[in-house]
Each structure stands twice: as C-alpha cells, then as structure tokens.
Design an enzyme around this catalytic site. Structure first.
Site, short mmCIF file in Angstrom:
data_model
loop_
_atom_site.label_atom_id
_atom_site.label_comp_id
_atom_site.label_asym_id
_atom_site.label_seq_id
_atom_site.Cartn_x
_atom_site.Cartn_y
_atom_site.Cartn_z
N ILE A 291 0.80 -1.18 -0.05
CA ILE A 291 0.06 0.19 0.10
C ILE A 291 0.97 1.25 -0.05
O ILE A 291 1.57 1.36 0.85
CB ILE A 291 -0.98 -0.15 1.35
CG1 ILE A 291 -1.70 -1.18 1.21
CG2 ILE A 291 -1.66 1.50 1.37
CD1 ILE A 291 -2.69 -1.23 2.58
N PHE A 292 0.68 2.05 -0.89
CA PHE A 292 1.68 3.19 -1.25
C PHE A 292 0.87 4.36 -0.53
O PHE A 292 -0.15 4.85 -0.84
CB PHE A 292 1.82 3.56 -2.34
CG PHE A 292 2.74 4.67 -2.78
CD1 PHE A 292 4.09 4.81 -2.27
CD2 PHE A 292 2.22 5.96 -3.24
CE1 PHE A 292 4.88 5.93 -2.61
CE2 PHE A 292 3.05 7.09 -3.54
CZ PHE A 292 4.39 7.03 -3.39
N GLY A 293 1.81 5.12 0.21
CA GLY A 293 1.01 6.41 0.98
C GLY A 293 2.05 7.51 0.66
O GLY A 293 3.20 7.42 0.53
N TYR A 294 1.32 8.69 0.49
CA TYR A 294 2.01 9.96 0.07
C TYR A 294 1.54 11.16 0.70
O TYR A 294 1.95 12.43 0.31
CB TYR A 294 1.93 10.00 -1.75
CG TYR A 294 0.27 10.12 -1.89
CD1 TYR A 294 -0.21 11.50 -2.04
CD2 TYR A 294 -0.33 9.02 -2.29
CE1 TYR A 294 -1.57 11.52 -2.49
CE2 TYR A 294 -1.54 9.13 -2.72
CZ TYR A 294 -2.30 10.42 -2.81
OH TYR A 294 -3.75 10.39 -3.03
N GLY A 295 0.67 10.93 1.53
CA GLY A 295 0.23 12.09 2.44
C GLY A 295 0.24 11.85 4.05
O GLY A 295 1.42 11.26 4.51
N SER A 296 -0.77 11.70 4.73
CA SER A 296 -0.68 11.42 5.99
C SER A 296 -0.21 9.94 6.36
O SER A 296 0.43 9.63 7.47
CB SER A 296 -2.04 11.72 6.78
OG SER A 296 -3.06 10.88 6.20
N GLU B 59 -10.11 6.59 4.05
CA GLU B 59 -9.55 7.35 2.76
C GLU B 59 -10.78 7.30 1.73
O GLU B 59 -11.04 8.29 1.14
CB GLU B 59 -8.69 6.63 2.14
CG GLU B 59 -7.08 6.33 2.96
CD GLU B 59 -6.60 7.84 3.03
OE1 GLU B 59 -6.60 8.66 2.52
OE2 GLU B 59 -5.77 7.72 4.05
#
Length: 203
Positions: free
Chosen positions: A15-20, A95
């Site tokens: 799972i790719f996260g780019y914010g919080s 999300e």
C-alpha cells in the site's frame, strides 16, 4: 477498483502512502519502504471536511494528478495474511468513506540500488469528487491550511509533517509545490500571531 476486489486471493499487498500515511499509517504491516511512483504529481488540490477541516472551512490535503513526466515520493507498506483485510477495511473508512478517494494499482519503486518495482495499491481523489477543490496559488492554499482543522487535528500539522518526512527521508527530492505551500502557510501563521499580539482580544 474496490478494496474488496483487491483482497480476493491475496496473502500479501503493498500500500503506497504519499500524504498522512507516511507518518501515520494506523494499521499493522510487515515492513515499510521509502520510494516513489511514476506518472503522478502530488498536489494539495483535494478538500477535507472531516480529518483536517469541516463543512464551513474545509482543509486542503494531497491527491495525485496524472503527469507523465512526474514522480511522487512516499512510503509503501507491505501487509500480509490477516493484515491485508484489516488494513483495507480501515483505509476504506479513512480514505474512501471520509476522504472520497478511489483505489488504483501502480508500480512502486523502492529507494536504493538494485531494487525491483512492486505493484502497490494507492488512493487517489479525482476531480469528479464533491470534495475536490482543484488548483490554486501556493499563497491561497497555504492560507487555507493555516486556519483549518478537523477531527484528526490541525491542517497545518498535516502539511508540516509531510514536509518534514520529505526532508528527512527524501532529502535529494525538491518538492517545489509542497515547500512553497509550507512557506506560505507559515507566513500566514506568523502574520496572525503578530496581529493578535498587536490587537489582543478584550474580554
């Protein structure tokens, strides 16, 4: 693509996260890896009326905009076994239900030499979402972030933590959009603090 469709037959998922998610995943995972995805740029173009804002004063959070020449850095989390279903159930609320994001599968490139890309799930808010705010100047976005807060906390915290992550984990990446908004938001905060000291509230 619905999260429940992704679960089918999978015992492992990135799972790719780019914010919080880069500093606050809030789900169990096997391991994490800093890296990037290609073909997208990160922008503070999505509104938030729950986590970092409200209906009267929505905050600004990041989403991904397609751009063939761009890349976005963040963190990918590998979930395995029961963590797959648990994490997707949690993220579906965080999300999708509260944030209005949809899901896609993308190639994630881990940081470092001789690293092979892996398929990763990413959450993206699109322009057909009612919460989508679209482009604005760094000054306008920064000012909006400086005065917004929601159930999870202040919008400014979201911005500063993301900037801190980029400087500490991806110091070689110059994120002009992020850093210009950070500067604008801090300028707004300093102005508000200076104004309040000059004209204190009377009770």
């Amino acid at each position: 693509m619905k999260p429940q469709d992704i679960i089918a037959g999978k015992t492992s998922l990135w799972i790719f996260g780019y914010g919080s998610l880069v500093w606050k995943p809030d789900f169990r995972y096997k391991r994490s890896q800093v890296g990037y995805i290609q073909g997208y740029k990160r922008r503070f173009w999505h509104g938030d009326n729950f986590h970092r804002g409200n209906d009267e004063l929505p905050g600004r959070v990041v989403t991904l905009i397609e751009d063939d020449d761009a890349s976005t850095w963040g963190v990918a989390f590998e979930v395995t076994g029961t963590q797959v279903e648990e994490s997707l159930k949690y993220l579906d609320v965080r999300e999708t239900v509260c944030g209005g994001y949809i899901t896609k599968m993308v190639d994630f490139f881990p940081q470092g030499e001789n690293q092979s890309p892996v398929q990763a799930l990413v959450y993206i808010a699109t322009s057909d979402n009612p919460l989508y705010l679209g482009r604005a100047s760094p000054a306008a976005i920064g000012a909006q972030i400086a005065v917004s807060s929601g159930k999870t906390g202040h919008n400014l915290e979201y911005l500063l933590r993301l900037a801190q992550f980029m400087r500490s984990s991806c110091p070689h990446v110059e994120d002009h959009h992020l850093y210009s908004i950070e500067q604008a938001a801090l300028t707004t905060v300093y102005y508000l603090l200076a104004t309040s000291s000059l004209y204190p509230l009377s009770y």
